[in-house]
Design a protein around this motif. Structure first.
Motif, short mmCIF file in Angstrom:
data_model
loop_
_atom_site.label_atom_id
_atom_site.label_comp_id
_atom_site.label_asym_id
_atom_site.label_seq_id
_atom_site.Cartn_x
_atom_site.Cartn_y
_atom_site.Cartn_z
N HIS A 28 -9.12 30.73 19.90
CA HIS A 28 -7.69 30.55 21.13
C HIS A 28 -7.97 31.40 22.12
O HIS A 28 -8.75 32.26 22.23
N SER A 29 -7.08 31.16 23.09
CA SER A 29 -6.93 32.00 24.41
C SER A 29 -5.87 32.99 24.35
O SER A 29 -5.83 33.84 25.23
N PHE A 30 -5.06 33.04 23.15
CA PHE A 30 -4.15 34.13 23.03
C PHE A 30 -3.93 34.38 21.49
O PHE A 30 -4.27 33.52 20.90
N PHE A 31 -3.22 35.48 21.34
CA PHE A 31 -2.83 35.73 19.95
C PHE A 31 -1.72 36.69 19.75
O PHE A 31 -1.64 37.82 20.44
N VAL A 32 -0.56 36.22 19.18
CA VAL A 32 0.60 37.01 19.03
C VAL A 32 0.48 37.81 17.70
O VAL A 32 0.28 37.40 16.54
N TYR A 33 0.69 39.11 17.83
CA TYR A 33 0.74 40.09 16.71
C TYR A 33 1.82 41.37 16.79
O TYR A 33 2.53 41.31 17.78
N LEU A 34 1.85 41.93 15.90
CA LEU A 34 2.98 43.33 15.87
C LEU A 34 1.85 44.31 16.04
O LEU A 34 1.05 44.77 15.18
N ASP A 35 2.13 44.97 16.89
CA ASP A 35 1.47 46.22 17.43
C ASP A 35 1.50 47.57 16.44
O ASP A 35 2.64 47.77 16.11
N GLU A 36 0.58 47.94 15.48
CA GLU A 36 0.66 48.66 14.45
C GLU A 36 0.94 50.27 15.30
O GLU A 36 1.62 51.03 14.25
N GLU A 37 0.82 50.50 16.27
CA GLU A 37 1.06 51.85 16.78
C GLU A 37 2.55 51.92 17.22
O GLU A 37 3.17 53.04 17.15
N ASP A 38 3.32 50.86 17.79
CA ASP A 38 4.80 50.98 18.19
C ASP A 38 5.52 50.05 17.58
O ASP A 38 6.73 49.91 17.83
N ASP A 39 5.29 49.26 16.50
CA ASP A 39 5.85 48.07 15.90
C ASP A 39 6.44 47.19 16.97
O ASP A 39 7.53 46.60 16.92
N GLU A 40 5.89 47.01 18.07
CA GLU A 40 6.40 45.94 19.22
C GLU A 40 5.53 44.56 19.02
O GLU A 40 4.46 44.66 18.87
N ILE A 41 6.27 43.61 19.47
CA ILE A 41 5.51 42.30 19.63
C ILE A 41 4.71 42.19 20.77
O ILE A 41 5.10 42.59 21.81
N SER A 42 3.42 41.80 20.36
CA SER A 42 2.45 41.80 21.71
C SER A 42 1.60 40.56 21.55
O SER A 42 1.58 39.85 20.37
N VAL A 43 1.09 40.36 22.74
CA VAL A 43 0.33 39.05 22.86
C VAL A 43 -0.88 39.44 23.57
O VAL A 43 -1.06 40.10 24.69
#
Length: 183
Positions: A149-164
């Protein structure tokens, strides 16, 4: 519309400025004419070819295009075509969703000629829900590459923020982080 023309590795001559402003003036028909609309054009010169980045800032939304070409003036034409296509697609999408009132305040989209939707025009064909796992950016990029894929949505383990995480056109990767707090 206010114009801001910036040259990178190139001097913006009067002829370049005049040609670009002439091309950009075609966009005036799409906007309510006032000084709130800013158009920024960045012209870059490379050893082979040139790149033109045009961004139009409005109160409601921004329009952006980026074109590389061997000929600077051909890049201007291609960039203008892309911007006009964006306007037509927006008009079509607004007609479908009946949200013309909100965007119409900043844009004079009535000036756009009727645009018939082409077959195969974008439509939502699948909705997917996912569980976001906490992970590092490196893990997210690895998974994105594995999926192709050209992108991936995940939960950042450092700050618990939704990131792409996403692949950049010019190479490398980027990360978009959500600032809104979830309720």
């Amino acid at each position: 519309m206010k114009y801001q023309i910036i040259g990178k590795n190139i001097e913006v001559t009067d002829s370049i400025r005049a040609e670009l402003e002439k091309k950009l003036s075609r966009m005036d028909k799409f906007f309510v004419i006032n000084d709130d609309v800013l158009c920024r054009a960045v012209v870059r010169s490379y050893s082979v070819g040139a790149k033109v980045e045009i961004t139009i800032f409005t109160k409601i939304m921004d329009f952006r295009t980026e074109v590389k070409n061997d000929d600077l003036y051909a890049a201007f034409d291609l960039a203008m075509d892309k911007l006009e296509d964006q306007m037509r697609k927006l008009k079509t999408r607004m007609d479908r969703t009946k949200k013309a009132d909100s965007l119409g305040k900043a844009l004079a989209l009535e000036a756009i000629a009727d645009y018939e939707a082409e077959e195969g025009e974008e439509e939502v064909v699948r909705t997917k829900s996912i569980y976001l796992e906490p992970m590092s950016i490196d893990d997210a990029i690895t998974r994105m590459e594995a999926l192709g894929h050209s992108f991936f949505v995940y939960l950042d383990e450092e700050d618990d923020e939704i990131s792409v995480a996403y692949k950049r056109i010019d190479g490398g990767y980027g990360v978009i982080q959500v600032e809104n707090k979830l309720k």
